[in-house]
Enzyme design. Structure first.
Site, PDB file in Angstrom:
ATOM      1  CE  LYS A   1      34.216  47.209  27.528  1.00  0.00           C
ATOM      2  NZ  LYS A   1      34.464  47.361  25.954  1.00  0.00           N
TER       3      LYS A   1
ATOM      4  NE  ARG B   1      33.552  48.341  37.293  1.00  0.00           N
ATOM      5  CZ  ARG B   1      32.834  47.530  37.023  1.00  0.00           C
ATOM      6  NH1 ARG B   1      32.723  47.296  35.714  1.00  0.00           N
ATOM      7  NH2 ARG B   1      31.866  46.860  37.871  1.00  0.00           N
TER       8      ARG B   1
ATOM      9  CG  HIS C   1      50.339  46.453  40.212  1.00  0.00           C
ATOM     10  ND1 HIS C   1      49.363  45.939  39.865  1.00  0.00           N
ATOM     11  CD2 HIS C   1      51.456  45.642  40.205  1.00  0.00           C
ATOM     12  CE1 HIS C   1      49.321  44.680  39.575  1.00  0.00           C
ATOM     13  NE2 HIS C   1      50.700  44.522  39.898  1.00  0.00           N
TER      14      HIS C   1
ATOM     15  N   GLY D   1      39.678  51.133  50.532  1.00  0.00           N
ATOM     16  CA  GLY D   1      40.091  52.805  50.502  1.00  0.00           C
ATOM     17  C   GLY D   1      41.373  53.135  51.372  1.00  0.00           C
ATOM     18  CB  SER D   2      44.010  51.253  53.086  1.00  0.00           C
ATOM     19  OG  SER D   2      44.679  50.575  52.032  1.00  0.00           O
TER      20      SER D   2
END
Ligand code: GRF
Length: 206
Positions: A70, A98, A116, A17-18
């Site tokens: 997913k 997911r 990303h 969670g950074s």
């Protein structure tokens, strides 16, 4: 979207969670004109839920169903309902492991973004920093993009370059990319919150 003061952000994450912390703290500091109103995770013990609790931001584990990559149908409905109930204007994926399917993409069309750890379209998919090292590139980085039905394939909102050093290991490179992520993601979310982002096909103007 809505007036920037009331810009409501929902975050989905599976890990530490950074990036959520970077966005939430930028909201708190006023550099992002909005607020994170809900955090959802497919991993019960994910650090992102603990980071949300520390900030008194509602967080919830929603079981993902039986698929590995997913959400199951029932799970997808539960995610949509939770995000709608929280009246989110923007869905921010922050290490959500997911692939999203039509249900979520249609419910929040044009309002889901992801970060990303590479300069897309290079190195989509898992462990992009390892892919970059294996390929021998001298520069990599991170990309914030709208989410579409593909893997890391939607229109690009922002990118930040990171040098690859001769003595980098996967861990040192990933760490340097994450520092860049924590600058880039709040900057892109702020632009969206201000309504400063225009999408023209694949080209996004900020
Ligand atoms: C980030 O490196 C992001 O690029 C990728 O997942 C990672 C999440 O890290 N999509 P964190 O949970 O935000 O620390």
């Amino acid at each position: 979207m809505t007036s920037e003061r009331n810009f409501r952000i929902g975050v989905l994450g599976s890990g530490k969670g950074s990036n959520f912390v970077a966005v939430a703290d930028a909201c708190h500091a006023g550099t992002v004109p909005g607020q994170v109103v809900v955090v959802l995770s497919d991993v019960a013990e994910a650090g992102i839920l603990a980071r949300a609790a520390e900030r008194q931001i509602p967080g919830r584990f929603i079981p993902p169903g039986t698929f590995r990559t997913k959400l199951g149908e029932e799970a997808e409905r539960a995610y949509i309902e939770a995000l709608k109930n929280a009246r989110v204007d923007l869905v921010v994926l922050a290490g959500f492991m997911r692939v999203l399917k039509e249900g979520l993409l249609e419910a929040f069309a044009g309002r889901i973004i992801n970060i990303h750890p590479s300069l897309l379209p290079a190195f989509p998919g898992l462990e992009a920093w390892k892919q970059a090292l294996a390929h021998g590139v001298k520069v990599t980085g991170c990309t914030v993009h709208f989410v579409d039905a593909g893997v890391d394939s939607g229109p690009i909102i922002g990118q930040q370059a990171v040098p690859v050093l001769d003595d980098d290991t996967p861990a040192t490179l990933h760490q340097r990319i994450q520092v860049a992520e924590h600058e880039l993601y709040p900057r892109c979310v702020a632009a969206l919150a201000r309504g400063a982002v225009r999408v023209e096909g694949r080209r996004v103007r900020v």
